[in-house]
Design an enzyme around this catalytic site. Structure first.
Site, PDB file in Angstrom:
ATOM      1  N   ILE A  30       0.826  -1.203   0.000  1.00 37.54           N
ATOM      2  CA  ILE A  30       0.000   0.000   0.000  1.00 37.54           C
ATOM      3  C   ILE A  30       0.863   1.257   0.000  1.00 37.54           C
ATOM      4  O   ILE A  30       0.577   2.220  -0.717  1.00 37.54           O
ATOM      5  CB  ILE A  30      -0.952  -0.007   1.208  1.00 37.54           C
ATOM      6  CG1 ILE A  30      -2.022  -1.094   1.038  1.00 37.54           C
ATOM      7  CG2 ILE A  30      -1.625   1.357   1.384  1.00 37.54           C
ATOM      8  CD1 ILE A  30      -2.896  -1.312   2.259  1.00 37.54           C
ATOM      9  N   ARG A  50      12.034   0.999   7.547  1.00 38.08           N
ATOM     10  CA  ARG A  50      13.231   0.444   8.180  1.00 38.08           C
ATOM     11  C   ARG A  50      14.216  -0.148   7.184  1.00 38.08           C
ATOM     12  O   ARG A  50      15.416  -0.159   7.431  1.00 38.08           O
ATOM     13  CB  ARG A  50      12.840  -0.620   9.211  1.00 38.08           C
ATOM     14  CG  ARG A  50      12.176  -0.048  10.444  1.00 38.08           C
ATOM     15  CD  ARG A  50      11.814  -1.135  11.440  1.00 38.08           C
ATOM     16  NE  ARG A  50      10.812  -2.047  10.907  1.00 38.08           N
ATOM     17  CZ  ARG A  50      10.308  -3.085  11.572  1.00 38.08           C
ATOM     18  NH1 ARG A  50      10.735  -3.351  12.789  1.00 38.08           N
ATOM     19  NH2 ARG A  50       9.386  -3.850  11.027  1.00 38.08           N
ATOM     20  N   ASP A  71      13.190   4.131  11.544  1.00 39.42           N
ATOM     21  CA  ASP A  71      12.233   3.318  12.287  1.00 39.42           C
ATOM     22  C   ASP A  71      11.219   4.247  12.952  1.00 39.42           C
ATOM     23  O   ASP A  71      11.587   5.065  13.798  1.00 39.42           O
ATOM     24  CB  ASP A  71      12.980   2.498  13.339  1.00 39.42           C
ATOM     25  CG  ASP A  71      12.082   1.551  14.125  1.00 39.42           C
ATOM     26  OD1 ASP A  71      10.843   1.682  14.045  1.00 39.42           O
ATOM     27  OD2 ASP A  71      12.624   0.685  14.835  1.00 39.42           O
ATOM     28  N   VAL A  72       9.954   4.115  12.598  1.00 40.78           N
ATOM     29  CA  VAL A  72       8.940   5.033  13.117  1.00 40.78           C
ATOM     30  C   VAL A  72       8.729   4.885  14.613  1.00 40.78           C
ATOM     31  O   VAL A  72       8.148   5.769  15.251  1.00 40.78           O
ATOM     32  CB  VAL A  72       7.584   4.859  12.391  1.00 40.78           C
ATOM     33  CG1 VAL A  72       7.715   5.165  10.913  1.00 40.78           C
ATOM     34  CG2 VAL A  72       6.999   3.464  12.621  1.00 40.78           C
ATOM     35  N   ASN A  98       1.766   5.098   6.992  1.00 42.97           N
ATOM     36  CA  ASN A  98       1.373   3.778   6.478  1.00 42.97           C
ATOM     37  C   ASN A  98       2.121   2.632   7.145  1.00 42.97           C
ATOM     38  O   ASN A  98       1.698   1.488   7.046  1.00 42.97           O
ATOM     39  CB  ASN A  98       1.616   3.720   4.962  1.00 42.97           C
ATOM     40  CG  ASN A  98       1.340   2.351   4.390  1.00 42.97           C
ATOM     41  OD1 ASN A  98       0.188   1.903   4.335  1.00 42.97           O
ATOM     42  ND2 ASN A  98       2.397   1.650   3.987  1.00 42.97           N
ATOM     43  N   TYR A 163      -3.546  -6.131  17.535  1.00 39.01           N
ATOM     44  CA  TYR A 163      -3.616  -5.371  16.293  1.00 39.01           C
ATOM     45  C   TYR A 163      -4.890  -4.520  16.258  1.00 39.01           C
ATOM     46  O   TYR A 163      -4.852  -3.329  15.912  1.00 39.01           O
ATOM     47  CB  TYR A 163      -3.576  -6.337  15.115  1.00 39.01           C
ATOM     48  CG  TYR A 163      -3.641  -5.692  13.750  1.00 39.01           C
ATOM     49  CD1 TYR A 163      -2.545  -5.023  13.227  1.00 39.01           C
ATOM     50  CD2 TYR A 163      -4.795  -5.790  12.968  1.00 39.01           C
ATOM     51  CE1 TYR A 163      -2.594  -4.453  11.961  1.00 39.01           C
ATOM     52  CE2 TYR A 163      -4.856  -5.234  11.710  1.00 39.01           C
ATOM     53  CZ  TYR A 163      -3.758  -4.556  11.203  1.00 39.01           C
ATOM     54  OH  TYR A 163      -3.815  -3.991   9.960  1.00 39.01           O
ATOM     55  N   LYS A 167      -5.148  -0.400  16.086  1.00 40.85           N
ATOM     56  CA  LYS A 167      -5.833   0.293  14.993  1.00 40.85           C
ATOM     57  C   LYS A 167      -7.034   1.096  15.506  1.00 40.85           C
ATOM     58  O   LYS A 167      -7.328   2.178  14.977  1.00 40.85           O
ATOM     59  CB  LYS A 167      -6.265  -0.714  13.923  1.00 40.85           C
ATOM     60  CG  LYS A 167      -5.098  -1.325  13.160  1.00 40.85           C
ATOM     61  CD  LYS A 167      -4.234  -0.289  12.466  1.00 40.85           C
ATOM     62  CE  LYS A 167      -3.179  -0.929  11.564  1.00 40.85           C
ATOM     63  NZ  LYS A 167      -2.340   0.075  10.876  1.00 40.85           N
ATOM     64  N   THR A 198      -1.331  -7.688  -0.349  1.00 45.33           N
ATOM     65  CA  THR A 198      -0.018  -7.209   0.065  1.00 45.33           C
ATOM     66  C   THR A 198       0.758  -8.360   0.706  1.00 45.33           C
ATOM     67  O   THR A 198       0.233  -9.463   0.882  1.00 45.33           O
ATOM     68  CB  THR A 198      -0.140  -6.073   1.100  1.00 45.33           C
ATOM     69  OG1 THR A 198      -0.777  -6.596   2.276  1.00 45.33           O
ATOM     70  CG2 THR A 198      -0.955  -4.911   0.552  1.00 45.33           C
TER      71      THR A 198
END
Length: 266
Positions: A30, A50, A71-72, A98, A163, A167, A198
């Protein structure tokens, strides 16, 4: 929303000439589709993540783009990466959060480490990058933030509690921040894809095959059952939703979580 002029072509494609768009998780799936969509609309695109190699591959295929690995989930890396991105392309006009990951396990077997990983990459990462770019957007009174969440931010799924929690947190952060900046020239929204073709989908299929003994076709059929259209979403469809939110006539779209899922959460 940027110092660049936006125009709409006869084809309906929006132009974001000269705007600087930062796309995290931009090396595959994505994120790569979003980077291509925004580049095609005239934006200068920074793809972050990354792994340097896929980022460079994506950036090399776009007209005006750069790869900036970071790295976020690491505050220091976020700050350093943003400084590098801005040095060449200027202040960030558009942020697309994203970067993300998914792990599955029954709730009772979910370890604290797994729980923390899901929150860090899916929620804290979006928080850190947004916090880093937002002050500049507010100062210039122009900017757009779009976070790629999931239908897991709008409903529950079994075996992915961590998860889903992350989200749902993304959606809450989006709605709260949108209200804070509503009068400051910035909009904040989320898109919520259903199961999308994906690498993440491939991992989900592999997990089902491993844990249930089903074959790949059976595992894919199990996942696609939730989509009323009977198919998986494409990365390009998600990218198009992001592109619409960033378009010149979408200023009133703020604080929304837009499902791209064939009607699954209708």
């Amino acid at each position: 929303m940027s110092r660049a002029t936006q125009t709409s072509e006869a084809s309906g494609a929006y132009r974001l000439e000269g705007a600087h768009a930062l796309v995290t998780g931009g090396g595959t799936g994505i994120g790569a589709a979003i980077a291509a969509r925004l580049s095609g609309a005239g934006a200068r695109v920074t793809v972050a993540g990354r792994r340097a190699e896929p980022l460079r591959g994506v950036a090399g295929g776009l007209e005006t783009a750069q790869a900036v690995p970071f790295d976020v989930t690491d505050e220091g890396e976020v700050e350093a990466g943003l400084a590098e991105a801005v040095e060449r392309f200027g202040p960030v006009d558009v942020l697309v959060n994203n970067a993300g990951a998914a792990e599955s396990s029954p709730f009772a077997r979910t370890t604290l480490d797994a729980w923390s990983r899901m929150l860090e990459v899916n929620l804290t990462g979006a928080f850190l990058v947004t916090r880093a770019v937002l002050p500049g957007m507010v100062d210039r009174r122009r900017g757009r933030v779009v976070t790629v969440a999931s239908t897991a931010g709008l409903k529950g799924y079994p075996y992915v509690a961590a998860y889903c929690a992350a989200k749902h947190g993304v959606i809450g952060m989006t709605r709260a921040l949108a209200l804070e900046v509503a009068r400051k020239g910035v909009t904040v929204n989320a898109v919520c894809p259903g199961y999308t073709e994906t690498d993440l989908l491939a991992q989900s299929v592999a997990n089902i095959v491993e844990k249930t003994g089903a074959d790949e076709a059976g595992a894919r059929a199990r996942l696609v059952e939730g989509n009323p259209q009977g198919r998986f979403v494409s990365p390009e469809e998600v990218a198009e939703a992001v592109g619409w939110i960033l378009g010149p006539n979408a200023e009133a779209i703020n604080g929304q979580a837009i499902a791209v899922d064939g009607g699954e959460v209708a």
